[in-house]
Write a protein that holds these residues in place. Structure first.
Motif, PDB file in Angstrom:
ATOM      1  N   CYS A  35       0.816  -1.238   0.053  1.00  7.51           N
ATOM      2  CA  CYS A  35      -0.013  -0.108  -0.041  1.00  7.51           C
ATOM      3  C   CYS A  35       1.001   1.132   0.032  1.00  7.51           C
ATOM      4  O   CYS A  35       1.848   1.290   0.656  1.00  7.51           O
ATOM      5  N   PHE A  42      -6.537   1.023  11.689  1.00  7.27           N
ATOM      6  CA  PHE A  42      -7.340  -0.182  11.791  1.00  7.27           C
ATOM      7  C   PHE A  42      -6.883  -1.391  10.871  1.00  7.27           C
ATOM      8  O   PHE A  42      -7.259  -2.219  10.689  1.00  7.27           O
ATOM      9  N   MET A  45      -2.981  -4.986   6.871  1.00  4.94           N
ATOM     10  CA  MET A  45      -2.806  -5.906   5.726  1.00  4.94           C
ATOM     11  C   MET A  45      -1.513  -5.776   5.196  1.00  4.94           C
ATOM     12  O   MET A  45      -0.768  -6.747   4.941  1.00  4.94           O
ATOM     13  N   TYR A  46      -0.608  -4.602   5.048  1.00  8.79           N
ATOM     14  CA  TYR A  46       0.512  -4.322   4.521  1.00  8.79           C
ATOM     15  C   TYR A  46       1.420  -3.791   5.340  1.00  8.79           C
ATOM     16  O   TYR A  46       2.336  -3.187   5.069  1.00  8.79           O
ATOM     17  N   LYS A  47       1.055  -3.785   6.831  1.00  7.15           N
ATOM     18  CA  LYS A  47       1.877  -2.902   7.704  1.00  7.15           C
ATOM     19  C   LYS A  47       3.313  -2.954   7.714  1.00  7.15           C
ATOM     20  O   LYS A  47       4.183  -2.013   7.853  1.00  7.15           O
ATOM     21  N   ARG A 158      -7.522   4.268  -4.188  1.00 12.05           N
ATOM     22  CA  ARG A 158      -8.061   5.115  -3.197  1.00 12.05           C
ATOM     23  C   ARG A 158      -8.758   6.588  -3.666  1.00 12.05           C
ATOM     24  O   ARG A 158      -8.362   6.862  -4.748  1.00 12.05           O
ATOM     25  N   GLU A 186     -14.713   3.629   4.461  1.00  9.89           N
ATOM     26  CA  GLU A 186     -14.648   3.382   5.715  1.00  9.89           C
ATOM     27  C   GLU A 186     -15.764   4.259   6.475  1.00  9.89           C
ATOM     28  O   GLU A 186     -16.610   3.769   6.987  1.00  9.89           O
ATOM     29  N   LYS A 198      -6.795   8.090   7.794  1.00 14.46           N
ATOM     30  CA  LYS A 198      -7.384   7.353   6.345  1.00 14.46           C
ATOM     31  C   LYS A 198      -6.547   8.167   5.283  1.00 14.46           C
ATOM     32  O   LYS A 198      -6.456   7.930   4.319  1.00 14.46           O
TER      33      LYS A 198
HETATM   34  S1  SF4 Z   1      -7.078   0.622   4.519  1.00 13.56           S
HETATM   35 FE1  SF4 Z   1      -5.566   2.171   4.314  1.00 13.56          FE
HETATM   36  S2  SF4 Z   1      -3.577   1.194   5.013  1.00 13.56           S
HETATM   37 FE2  SF4 Z   1      -4.802  -0.535   4.543  1.00 13.56          FE
HETATM   38  S3  SF4 Z   1      -4.499  -0.707   2.472  1.00 13.56           S
HETATM   39 FE3  SF4 Z   1      -6.281   0.606   2.479  1.00 13.56          FE
HETATM   40  S4  SF4 Z   1      -5.183   2.707   2.222  1.00 13.56           S
HETATM   41 FE4  SF4 Z   1      -3.734   1.053   2.685  1.00 13.56          FE
END
Ligand code: SF4
Length: 345
Positions: A35, A42, A45-47, A158, A186, A198
């Protein structure tokens, strides 16, 4: 015929895709890695992963490998007297010749996709539109040329990236074959968007969603019931409905909040410091959000997190990928929610 070496069969697959793409056994084609934003509190996934663009050449090579495998499977099927139809025997025979592919993370995905007719594709990872537009168009054209069976291509996008992209680029990308964008809305509440980092505002969401529709895409907006806890629940519901009304997307999908390991919410939940909502409170919030909707969208509960049951012990809400058509089915849905609220009271 000489078998290509295992090296020639390498192609890359990411992990994540929306539930509806799993349901249609979509081919997963990785355009970028991870990402480019990666700050949402929250999301886990890719942290730990670094964002990377992939070159069009690299992606086209993946497509070529998958195409080559598809040709080999067809050839095996014909030799087996199955007329090109792909069966478990065909896949078994293929894997006998290329046993190392047993361990390839994308091989079953590719088999399943081909077996069901090779119709839908999902472009990974979190925000494909961040790619240069001409690179994306090049990849889309190659993909469609390689697999003429493709009927639908979708991707995550996004709102902020869509806002920044010229409309003429979006139109060209859509014409090149990208049909649907899954956008993580969200919430429509400004304070909550800020709190969860966000990196976008309600105005961005409205502008991005509308612009994507104007460019010709089908738009699927994911909202996260329960994200603001009890304290922010009312504003979350009211402002999410308001933002969605101003977009009027093709799809609105509920992906309820759960504290994921690796996030601050999970840490708090483990220390019992997280303000958790009960099932009844979650359903009340969803009902309030839906009551505020004035859209002609399909409202879907296709994520496994929509787990509530009704008095008959079955799932309260349909988890079908096409969900409930608004406004026609709004009243029915509100009545179902009312039943659920009574059940959990
Ligand atoms: S929720 Fe936010 S951090 Fe997670 S993949 Fe989507 S944009 Fe990236």
């Amino acid at each position: 015929m000489q078998q290509p070496s295992i090296k020639n069969y390498e192609f890359e697959t990411g992990i994540y895709r929306p539930p509806s793409e799993g349901g249609s056994a979509s081919l997963l084609v990785r355009l970028t890695r991870n990402c480019p934003w990666n700050h949402c509190t929250f999301c886990a996934m890719y942290k730990k992963e670094k964002f990377e663009l992939r070159s069009p050449e690299e992606i086209i090579q993946d497509i070529n490998v998958m195409h080559d495998i598809s040709l080999q499977l067809k050839e095996i099927s014909i030799k087996q007297g199955q007329g090109g139809i792909l069966s478990n025997e065909t896949f078994g025979e293929f894997l006998k010749k290329s046993p190392d592919l047993y361990f390839h993370p994308g091989i079953s995905m590719l088999f399943n996709w081909l077996a069901v007719g090779g119709k839908t594709v999902f472009l990974q990872d979190a925000d494909s539109l961040i790619m240069k537009s001409d690179h994306m168009i090049q990849v889309l054209k190659h993909l469609k040329l390689s697999f003429p069976t493709i009927e639908r291509i979708t991707s995550y996008g996004r709102s902020r990236t869509i806002v920044r992209k010229p409309i003429s680029d979006l139109e060209k990308i859509c014409q090149a074959g990208l049909d649907r964008l899954h956008i993580g809305l969200e919430t429509g509440d400004a304070a909550l968007l800020k709190k969860i980092k966000k990196g976008t505002t309600p105005e961005d969401h409205i502008k991005g969603g509308r612009k994507a529709i104007e460019a010709g895409f089908q738009v699927s907006e994911y909202w996260m019931p329960g994200l603001g806890g009890k304290t922010m629940s009312k504003n979350h519901a009211k402002n999410t409905a308001s933002v969605l009304n101003q977009i009027n997307p093709h799809y609105i999908r509920s992906r309820p909040f759960t504290p994921r390991p690796g996030t601050i919410f999970f840490e708090k939940a483990s220390k019992n410091e997280l303000e958790r909502m009960t099932s009844k409170e979650q359903l009340l919030e969803i009902k309030q959000t839906l009551e505020g909707l004035d859209v002609s969208s399909r409202v879907c509960f296709d994520h496994a997190g929509n787990f509530w049951t009704g008095p008959n012990g079955r799932l309260l809400l349909s988890q079908g990928y096409e969900g409930y058509q608004f406004p026609e089915e709004k009243q029915n849905l509100l009545e179902l929610l009312e039943k659920g609220i009574l059940y959990y009271s």
